[in-house]
Design a protein around this motif. Sequence first.
Motif, PDB file in Angstrom:
ATOM      1  N   ASN A  81       0.781  -1.173   0.125  1.00  0.00           N
ATOM      2  CA  ASN A  81      -0.123   0.167   0.055  1.00  0.00           C
ATOM      3  C   ASN A  81       0.774   1.039   0.102  1.00  0.00           C
ATOM      4  O   ASN A  81       0.599   2.356   0.214  1.00  0.00           O
ATOM      5  N   SER A 245     -14.079 -10.855  -1.291  1.00  0.00           N
ATOM      6  CA  SER A 245     -13.632  -9.577  -1.414  1.00  0.00           C
ATOM      7  C   SER A 245     -12.070  -9.319  -0.799  1.00  0.00           C
ATOM      8  O   SER A 245     -11.389  -8.833  -1.498  1.00  0.00           O
ATOM      9  N   ASP A 248      -9.719 -11.075  -2.974  1.00  0.00           N
ATOM     10  CA  ASP A 248      -9.337 -10.379  -4.250  1.00  0.00           C
ATOM     11  C   ASP A 248      -8.551  -9.240  -4.045  1.00  0.00           C
ATOM     12  O   ASP A 248      -7.835  -8.862  -4.760  1.00  0.00           O
ATOM     13  N   GLU A 249      -8.852  -8.321  -3.202  1.00  0.00           N
ATOM     14  CA  GLU A 249      -8.203  -7.289  -2.787  1.00  0.00           C
ATOM     15  C   GLU A 249      -6.641  -7.636  -2.415  1.00  0.00           C
ATOM     16  O   GLU A 249      -5.836  -6.591  -3.024  1.00  0.00           O
ATOM     17  N   SER A 250      -6.440  -8.611  -1.770  1.00  0.00           N
ATOM     18  CA  SER A 250      -5.163  -8.814  -1.436  1.00  0.00           C
ATOM     19  C   SER A 250      -4.288  -9.205  -2.404  1.00  0.00           C
ATOM     20  O   SER A 250      -3.217  -8.812  -2.562  1.00  0.00           O
ATOM     21  N   LYS A 252      -4.891  -8.538  -5.560  1.00  0.00           N
ATOM     22  CA  LYS A 252      -4.908  -7.155  -6.471  1.00  0.00           C
ATOM     23  C   LYS A 252      -3.617  -6.231  -5.861  1.00  0.00           C
ATOM     24  O   LYS A 252      -3.046  -5.798  -6.747  1.00  0.00           O
ATOM     25  N   ARG A 253      -3.447  -6.239  -4.672  1.00  0.00           N
ATOM     26  CA  ARG A 253      -2.581  -5.265  -4.037  1.00  0.00           C
ATOM     27  C   ARG A 253      -1.116  -5.821  -4.462  1.00  0.00           C
ATOM     28  O   ARG A 253      -0.208  -5.258  -4.596  1.00  0.00           O
ATOM     29  N   TYR A 281      -6.650  -9.797 -13.233  1.00  0.00           N
ATOM     30  CA  TYR A 281      -5.820  -8.547 -13.268  1.00  0.00           C
ATOM     31  C   TYR A 281      -4.782  -8.347 -14.107  1.00  0.00           C
ATOM     32  O   TYR A 281      -4.090  -7.327 -14.171  1.00  0.00           O
TER      33      TYR A 281
END
Length: 637
Positions: A81, A245, A248-250, A252-253, A281
Amino acid sequence: MCGITGIFAFNLIGKFHKIHVTNATRAISSRGPDFQDIQLEEWVALGHRRLSIIDTSSVSNQPMWDETGRYCIVFNGEIFNFRELRSELIGKGVTFFSHGDTEVLLKMYMHQGEKCLDRLNGFFSFCIYDKQEQSLFLARDRYGIKPLFYLFDEDKFLFASEMKAMLEYGIDKTIDYDSLLTYFQLNYIPWPSSIFPSIKKLLPGHYIHVKRQHIDVAKYYEIPYAPGQTLSTISYTDAQDKLRSLIDESVKRRMVADVPLGCFLSGGIDSSIIAGIARKYKSDLHTFSIGFRDEKFFDETEYANLVAKHFKTYHTVFSLTNDDLLSHVNSVLKYLDEPFADSSALAVYILSRETRKHATVALSGDGADEMFAGYNKHAAAYRMLNMSWKERLVSSLHSVWESMPRSRNNAIGNLFRQLHRFSEGAQLGSRERYWQWAGFVPEQEARKMFLPEVVSQISDQYHARKSDLLRNIPDRETLNDILLTDMQLVLPNDMLVKVDMMSMANSLEVRVPFLDHEVVNFAFSLPDSYKIDASGRKRILRDAFRGFLPETLYNRPKKGFEVPLLKWFRNELRSTITDDLLSKPFIEQQGIFDYNYISGLKRKLFSSNPGDIHARVWALVVFQSWWKRLYGGQAGS
């Protein structure tokens, strides 16, 4: 991804050891083949090896100073991040000279001190030198994905990503026999201990502050779960939605990289989930797996190929023979810093070696089994906690299973092995049962290996360490208590060590999306029944991605992988055992093991009913190889 090392000298004696920082940095060259540099100050020296992943320009080389010349950082890992944190700092008037995460981490610390650790999403070990305050600040990520060793005495403080760098400083190499006893039970040495009394491993989720011959070690994170606590009341359906969710976000990061990125794909549920999300992605996603031509029982390439076709990835299978595996045994043994006998490290080494020819970063499915109850021992624990007449019958037939041939290398032998372990565990209390199922050799059996004079050097600290490692197992445990201990013991000391060592030996960065702290925190808020019940293991993970994955994956057994050690010991490696590492002259010269006991192991190994003795012999071979390399084959360690 990189390698770090350094020294803080407290006096002239300590200052002398600064001359070793160049060799210490060079010792971890495979962690960072792209650039090396050291920073020498009057009392401090920092070394860094760089594997360029994000902002590959020279401006992001390390050691990195801030513009004022007060702070200097060496950093191993990635902050996923960092762009969000960078924008936040810019909004507060902070300026940047680079585009990578290293400078963001440095300036987060400059503005928030140790509180910055709560804001980081990533994996890391790093050291920041404050020239004005004459202090060091070091930290390790929440789950121990990246390693950090240190030594503190009256003269100096040393640290490094790997023990091989620590050895370059000329440390005392006396063996810690408390650690050695633990090793022969678990096949690894758990934190905070190492094979040497003077070298410690910083615990996951901890930081160190060093100043004026004083050291403070503190915890900044722990998994938000305690035995007996009230768990979330979220519905099973809503929990599936949230888990999808978060994962998925993990993923993507973790797709951020300025170099080629791919995915390990075994064909199991975990790696297939990660690969499938990553494909969303990255349209040209490359996936990698290894097959075992001579070991069809363990070959899972059929499933990996199925998943790759399902998600339309560019898939590469590295098909290996037993000879291919055997040819890399010495490379793996030579890379080990301390005894580590998880033989599947060999497969990870080869997978990393071959993957590195195509990519610099790979995503993996590690961590899911420990969080969502994916292992056989979790199914056994569930049955133990929910006993019916079947489990009671199995427990009562312990003497029968004791007499049966047991082996991991075929289905029938593996069944007898599991029945035997279950019946053994049924006789024990919660903590000893966990220890037994987490290990390979009972404590009393492991003690028999050593000479009496070595046994006398095993101290009360052994029991204190063991008690601390099992502190979260209550008298009446739940599955979440077991999973929490897995996350604190097995994951950071076995699974993550294996992946870090074997990938870094090949200059490959491996990222683990399941170990995003938001995923972990959520997983440990869920009831046991969401993870395992009579229908099977990893229940919520499997159900959350049902429909996303090929249905065939839901109807296949979990196999894992076993290196064909027994075949090697009886053939290609026989002379290594009989004439070298476990020979009578070497054992007696070494002065650690009881040769009568070792001789008994060899007889069983070469008998018609060896059982699982080859796993115990492998732990000995690993230790003997390490000992011989370190001490030159001379007695008197």
